[in-house]
Design an enzyme around this catalytic site. Structure first.
Site, short mmCIF file in Angstrom:
data_model
loop_
_atom_site.label_atom_id
_atom_site.label_comp_id
_atom_site.label_asym_id
_atom_site.label_seq_id
_atom_site.Cartn_x
_atom_site.Cartn_y
_atom_site.Cartn_z
CE LYS A 190 -6.93 -10.17 11.55
NZ LYS A 190 -6.53 -9.69 12.86
CG HIS A 237 -2.23 -0.71 0.95
ND1 HIS A 237 -2.32 -2.08 0.96
CD2 HIS A 237 -3.46 -0.25 0.66
CE1 HIS A 237 -3.57 -2.42 0.68
NE2 HIS A 237 -4.29 -1.33 0.49
#
Lengths: 280, 175
Positions: free
Chosen positions: B101, B36
């Site tokens: 999650k 990222h």
């Protein structure tokens, strides 16, 4: 004096790294089964069933329970009547981790410097705790810990006059902040007492105890039960989808401390908190 | 249970409701912390990210190594909130969905609403179970990062729960 070759220690560490990462602990498996029986929330029940299926697939097919196969802590208690031969103990333990993570196809998650962040590509070094004990045995426990739950762990130096309510509220705060992120239902290892550094290691060691362990001290048993009850009222539940199963077990380890302090540490463990032990 | 396939077009995304269980099939990409950061750096310099983000799905995971059968042994979700700072920029580039999650922050939630994207939850700590739904994998970018590389995965009936839907409804922020 009994002689033990450090290569035997290396082999046991290697074996335990794989064992811990592949086979869900029996006490946790039992706690999950109990939770399924008691859980009324349908979604929560379904997630718990998936967790048991995950454990079955992992052990049958030799797969890691979780892709985060953790950073390893190795606890080695060496009997004072043992003479270690064959080389350096530290190197043998390091090599055991390297070997286990390679053979077991486990993820290498350790970076050499927390600032520079280069992966060591071996998952070594582990964190090693050595202890000298009576006798001529060697007891080794390997505990790989993922950082999803490690990141949510907390430590606080309470005032010595703090009451149990303050301890409970600190633990509750840690669990609420973890929320759905750290793979609930959680297992909580709590350290109380000692010093700043000691209390954190107590909390971690408490995660090695079976979740249904019976604390030998009655006042700690009561505190563990009170924490468990309060945590399960929060309603996070498996995957954070609600229900009564937010915590599978609480264990407290304490140590004498200073008149001016009351250190408390919470090591948050996920639902596949891992450890494996062997005696040589 | 609804079955959906990639590419995750706007018409598919806007049908999904927070709390709903779905089975996803098709092509997705893995990316976690370092990938990222690298994609954000590239975009900051006006360069293209190494994967086409339009209607794509990113899975926050760092799998265990590939085994003898050519597949990962374990491949479950990692904590999504660590990717929060980078997510709005990727959504702006057309990213359709994310799998992870845990909670997302307000900025991510409102960006999801703005670009009509979706945030999916996978069961955390069930990497062995989930890896059985991955049909094939190939490293496509940042290969030197090992488990943190970007892999293209073909998945089949991958079980998910809609965490944040295209209207910005968040499963973890109800009542």
């Amino acid at each position: 004096m009994r002689k033990v070759n450090v290569n035997d220690i290396r082999d046991v560490v290697s074996e335990l790294c794989i064992e811990a990462n592949v086979n869900l602990r029996g006490d946790i498996r039992k706690a999950l089964k109990n939770a399924i029986r008691k859980e009324a929330n349908k979604k929560a029940k379904h997630v718990l069933e998936i967790l048991l299926q995950n454990a079955r697939v992992a052990s049958m097919e030799n797969r890691a329970l979780c892709q985060d196969t953790g950073m390893v802590s190795v606890y080695i208690r060496v009997g004072q009547d043992v003479k270690l031969v064959g080389g350096s103990l530290k190197e043998a333990i390091d090599r055991g981790v390297i070997d286990g993570y390679k053979k077991g196809f486990l993820r290498k998650s350790v970076v050499k410097s927390p600032i520079l962040r280069d992966n060591t590509a071996t998952n070594a070094p582990p964190i090693i705790y050595t202890d000298i004990v009576n006798g001529d045995g060697i007891n080794i426990t390997v505990m790989p810990k993922g950082f999803g739950s490690e990141n949510k762990s907390k430590l606080k130096m309470l005032d010595p006059t703090a009451d149990k309510k303050e301890i409970i509220s600190f633990v509750l705060q840690a669990v609420k902040e973890a929320g759905p992120d750290a793979c609930p239902p959680y297992i909580l290892g709590i350290g109380i007492g000692g010093t700043f550094d000691k209390v954190a290691s107590l909390a971690k060691q408490a995660l090695i105890l079976p979740v249904d362990n019976i604390n030998p001290e009655k006042y700690l048993r009561k505190l563990e039960r009170a924490i468990m009850k309060e945590v399960n009222k929060i309603g996070i539940g498996p995957m954070g989808l609600g229900g009564r199963t937010t915590c599978l077990g609480v264990n407290i380890l304490e140590y004498p401390t200073h008149i001016a302090g009351l250190p408390v540490a919470v090591n948050v463990g996920c639902h596949i908190t891992r450890s494996a032990s062997k005696v040589i | 249970m609804q079955r959906i396939t990639t590419p995750l077009t706007k018409s598919v995304r806007t049908q999904l409701k927070s709390g709903e269980e779905v089975l996803l099939s098709g092509t997705i990409y893995t990316a976690r912390d370092v990938a990222h950061k690298r994609m954000a750096n590239l975009m900051q310099k006006g360069k293209k990210p190494p994967i086409d983000l339009k209607n794509a799905v990113i899975y926050y995971t760092g799998p265990t190594p590939i085994r003898g059968d050519g597949l990962f042994g374990s491949c479950g979700p990692t904590t999504s909130s660590r990717m929060d700072n980078f997510t709005p920029g990727l959504l702006k580039m057309g990213l359709g969905g994310m799998i992870g999650k845990g909670k997302r922050n307000d900025e991510v939630r409102s960006s999801i609403e703005r670009y009509k994207a979706v945030y999916f939850l996978a069961v955390g700590g069930a990497g062995a179970y989930l890896s059985k739904r991955i049909v094939s994998s190939e490293a496509v970018a940042f290969k030197e990062l090992g488990p943190e590389a970007i892999y293209r995965l073909e998945i089949s009936d991958f079980p998910l729960v809609v965490g944040i839907d295209s209207r910005g409804n968040d499963i973890y922020r109800r009542g």
